[in-house]
Design an enzyme around this catalytic site. Structure first.
Site, short mmCIF file in Angstrom:
data_model
loop_
_atom_site.label_atom_id
_atom_site.label_comp_id
_atom_site.label_asym_id
_atom_site.label_seq_id
_atom_site.Cartn_x
_atom_site.Cartn_y
_atom_site.Cartn_z
N GLY A 148 14.72 50.72 18.03
CA GLY A 148 14.73 52.08 17.50
C GLY A 148 16.16 52.56 17.33
N ASP A 149 16.28 53.73 16.71
CA ASP A 149 17.59 54.34 16.50
C ASP A 149 17.67 55.56 17.42
OD1 ASP A 149 19.65 55.97 15.60
OD2 ASP A 149 19.38 55.42 13.50
N PHE A 150 18.61 55.54 18.37
CA PHE A 150 18.58 56.64 19.36
C PHE A 150 18.91 58.00 18.76
CE2 PHE A 150 22.48 54.11 20.89
CZ PHE A 150 23.40 54.81 20.10
N ASP A 195 59.77 21.04 44.18
CA ASP A 195 58.86 20.05 44.77
C ASP A 195 58.24 20.65 46.03
OD1 ASP A 195 57.78 17.31 44.65
OD2 ASP A 195 58.65 17.21 46.66
N ARG A 228 29.76 51.69 26.42
CA ARG A 228 30.58 51.54 25.20
C ARG A 228 29.83 52.05 23.99
NH1 ARG A 228 34.46 46.95 25.74
NH2 ARG A 228 34.16 46.66 23.53
N ASP A 276 17.68 49.22 21.31
CA ASP A 276 18.73 49.06 20.30
C ASP A 276 18.09 48.98 18.92
OD1 ASP A 276 21.27 48.53 19.06
OD2 ASP A 276 21.94 47.65 20.94
C1 TTP Z 1 49.71 23.40 49.27
C2 TTP Z 1 49.49 23.76 47.84
C3 TTP Z 1 50.10 23.06 46.80
N1 TTP Z 1 49.89 23.39 45.51
C4 TTP Z 1 50.51 22.65 44.40
C5 TTP Z 1 51.88 23.15 43.98
C6 TTP Z 1 52.42 21.97 43.20
O1 TTP Z 1 52.03 22.13 41.82
C7 TTP Z 1 51.70 20.77 43.80
C8 TTP Z 1 52.64 19.87 44.55
O2 TTP Z 1 53.11 18.90 43.70
P1 TTP Z 1 54.59 18.83 43.14
O3 TTP Z 1 54.96 17.41 43.03
O4 TTP Z 1 55.49 19.75 43.90
O5 TTP Z 1 54.45 19.48 41.70
P2 TTP Z 1 53.56 19.03 40.46
O6 TTP Z 1 53.30 17.56 40.49
O7 TTP Z 1 52.35 19.93 40.40
O8 TTP Z 1 54.47 19.40 39.24
P3 TTP Z 1 55.93 18.78 38.88
O9 TTP Z 1 56.16 17.57 39.73
O10 TTP Z 1 55.83 18.47 37.43
O11 TTP Z 1 56.87 19.89 39.19
O12 TTP Z 1 50.75 21.30 44.74
C9 TTP Z 1 49.05 24.44 45.18
O13 TTP Z 1 48.85 24.74 44.00
N2 TTP Z 1 48.45 25.16 46.19
C10 TTP Z 1 48.63 24.86 47.50
O14 TTP Z 1 48.05 25.56 48.38
#
Ligand code: TTP
Length: 629
Positions: free
Chosen positions: A519-521, A88, A536, A493
């Site tokens: 054309g064909d080169f 989280d 390529r 081409d």
């Molecule tokens: C600050 C910041 C957060 N984030 C994202 C990371 C997390 O995915 C999200 C924060 O929410 P979370 O609740 O941590 O995660 P989520 O809801 O994406 O996924 P789940 O709960 O299923 O695990 O923010 C970025 O992608 N870039 C950033 O710079």
């Protein structure tokens, strides 16, 4: 590739990532971890005031996310996961915890709070070890967190709203994504960047080391590690030098919910009968045993490689990504109905694409990842759909005859398509309108993606006219005239190509400096120009034809004229895998081959070109520029 050896410890386990975050999936899979994704249904509504610190809240939410998935997956008669990972991410500023914004106004409120200030990003991570006894789930929970400090620049209201309207803030803590557009808001970062993106990989690897290679007690005070130690370091410490310690009743203190004894069955580390916590035999350190027990992940990846390619090809062919574009979610049944396919087959295809990170899966159904939206949807700006269809319909059948190609040293058009090729392009690519357009589409899509790199690898501003030989739909010419305001480009081409280029021209762009000539080169006169381009092209032909073509171009050049090649350059040292595989590709379908930088240099100098300079990009094309002396 597995950078952190300890990740291998998880190879034989059923690992589940309890997160829908595409960023977490990407970070962990790039580290070589194999896992299933089961997004958690835990509602992030814990009472924030009941925690003494913001990171306690993040760790507890991560734990609840992981436990919800572990419990849900503990179904009778099914193998429960061995390890569930939850995470989280929160942003904290002025004593407030910011999660994902509820709407645009909320995103604005969050970003305004962060504006011009330093804030902290915390990611709480939980690793849950699971086992099941009489269908009762047993868990061991390990938690940790990581903090990163981020400073925002002073940002104008206008910029904040523009950013909010991009849609990026909505699924991200604090309302920004540092890895994308949000990176522009950030002045500096102190700490682990990936932690901000959603997963502190470095700390996670250290935690795995702690969990799977616990140093014996008397080694603890010698061992200080700031980075992830190699497996060997810890195996030596725990198994050999201090071999007896694994027999003892050693208590190891870990951050998290548990402290346990390595002597107790079911506890972390190794128990008395030499099993690890999952009840599986512990790897031994001796050379032979080690090589026997190490899991050959690279080989497994190669074994699966063709299945992964084909799954993507088929999903593209059935236009799955087109269907999901712009839709929040679709269930497998709805997708199956749209593409006129079976529900069970569609579901498996969609799940495989999810595992390949081309799709996202949540309880509501499937949706495209950013990658799919950008490259796999057929009408997106940089779509690779055309190239993928060529790979599926043309290259794939040829590769099924690779063994014959290797034995015979020739292309396999006769085996794959039932006809001998006298004239390569006429017989294999242009024999019907369908194959012709497919081939042109393929070349157009790959050239659009690579054109800017080709056009800007060298400063070409000294040239006033260029002739792109085999320039197909003019995708490179379009970028060249944008980059060089005084350059006129002739795309040369075969008539078969030139009469079909109109459908590939951009709307609303001034293309008056581009001329298409047919054309064909090999056979026809080539238009005069200061700069000739072969992108390529040389790799399609054998040496005699290449020599004829280069000699013809050289005769047309005056001193100072340039020749620009773009090809994949073979390099023994860099071992660019795409280039070597492309060389096999040339074997199965053409009369040509890829060449090394030395071979190109010799070839060009032999035809009177000097100052051969090569820019090896290491991606799809390397660029060579030389001058007629
Ligand atoms: C600050 C910041 C957060 N984030 C994202 C990371 C997390 O995915 C999200 C924060 O929410 P979370 O609740 O941590 O995660 P989520 O809801 O994406 O996924 P789940 O709960 O299923 O695990 O923010 C970025 O992608 N870039 C950033 O710079």
């Amino acid at each position: 590739m597995v950078l952190c050896p300890v990740i291998r410890k998880l190879v034989s386990k059923r690992v589940v990532l309890a997160s829908a975050s595409p960023r977490r999936q990407e970070i962990l899979s790039s580290a070589g971890l194999r896992f299933e994704v089961v997004p958690s249904r835990f509602k992030e509504t814990l009472d924030k005031t009941s925690f003494s610190a913001p990171y306690e809240y993040a760790m507890e939410t991560a734990k609840q996310k992981a436990l919800e998935v572990a419990n849900r997956m503990n179904v009778k008669d099914f193998r429960p996961p061995d390890v569930v990972i939850g995470a989280d991410t929160i942003v904290t500023v002025d004593g407030l915890i910011l999660e994902k914004p509820a709407d645009k106004q909320d995103a604005y409120n969050m970003l305004s709070r962060l504006n011009g200030k330093v804030h902290s990003v915390f990611t709480g991570v939980t690793i849950v070890h699971c086992s099941s006894k009489d269908n009762q789930l047993q868990t061991e929970v390990f938690k940790f967190y990581e903090e990163t400090k981020v400073k925002f620049s002073d940002l104008s209201e206008e910029l904040l709203w523009e950013y909010i309207h991009s849609g990026e803030p909505m699924d991200k803590a604090g309302g920004y994504g540092i890895q994308s557009l949000g990176g522009m808001l950030v002045e500096y970062v102190h700490g682990d960047f990936l932690n901000v993106v959603g997963f502190p990989l470095n700390h996670f690897c250290k935690k795995l080391v702690e969990l799977y290679y616990p140093p014996p007690r008397d080694a603890i005070h010698h061992v200080k590690y700031d980075s992830v130690p190699s497996v060997e370091t810890f195996e030596v410490l725990s198994d050999e030098e201090h071999g007896s310690s694994t027999q003892g009743n050693l208590t190891i203190k870990l951050e998290g919910d548990n402290a346990f004894s390595s002597g107790a069955p079911g506890s972390l580390g190794k128990n008395k009968i030499g099993q690890d916590v999952m009840g599986e035999p512990v790897e031994k350190c001796s050379g032979d045993m080690e090589s026997l027990t190490k899991f050959p992940s690279t080989l497994v990846e190669l074994l699966d490689g063709f299945k992964a390619s084909k799954a993507m090809f088929v999903a593209c062919k059935l236009k799955v990504f087109d269907l999901l574009k712009g839709k929040a979610h679709l269930k497998a049944k709805d997708v199956a109905d749209h593409i006129s396919a079976s529900v069970c087959g569609t579901e498996r295809l969609l799940d495989s694409c999810t595992a390949l990170q081309l799709l996202k899966k949540t309880n509501q159904g499937y949706s495209n990842t950013e990658l799919a939206d950008k490259y796999l949807v057929s009408d997106s700006e940089y779509s690779l759909h055309g190239y993928i269809m060529h790979a599926n319909d043309h290259v794939w059948p040829l590769f099924t005859h690779l063994e014959s190609a290797v034995k015979e040293g020739t292309n396999q058009n006769h085996r794959a398509f039932g006809k001998n090729t006298q004239d390569l392009f006429q017989d294999s690519y242009y024999h019907s309108m369908e194959t012709k357009l497919r081939f042109m589409n393929a070349m157009h899509s790959i050239m659009k993606l690579t054109a800017r790199g080709v056009a800007t690898a060298f400063d070409l501003s000294r040239f006033r006219s260029a002739c792109d030989l085999g320039g197909c739909t003019g995708a490179l010419a379009q970028v060249l005239i944008q980059e060089y305001p005084h350059l006129k480009v002739t795309v040369f081409d075969l008539p078969d190509v030139i009469e079909n280029v109109s459908g590939f021209q951009p709307t609303g762009q001034d293309t008056s400096r581009i001329t298409f000539t047919s054309g064909d080169f090999f056979k026809d006169n080539i238009p005069e120009a200061d700069l000739y381009i072969l992108s390529r092209v040389l790799h399609d032909w054998p040496d005699d034809k290449i020599n004829a073509l280069l000699s013809k171009i050289s005769d047309l050049c005056t001193p100072g004229s340039g020749l620009l090649l773009s090809e994949m350059v073979l390099d023994d040292k860099k071992r660019n895998r795409s280039a070597w595989l492309q060389s096999l590709n040339m074997l199965v379908q053409t009369e040509g081959k890829e060449r090394s930088s030395y071979e190109y240099r010799c070839l060009l100098e032999q035809h009177g070109f000097r100052n051969v300079e090569i820019v090896q990009t290491g991606s799809l094309l390397d660029i060579i520029l030389c001058t007629k002396c």
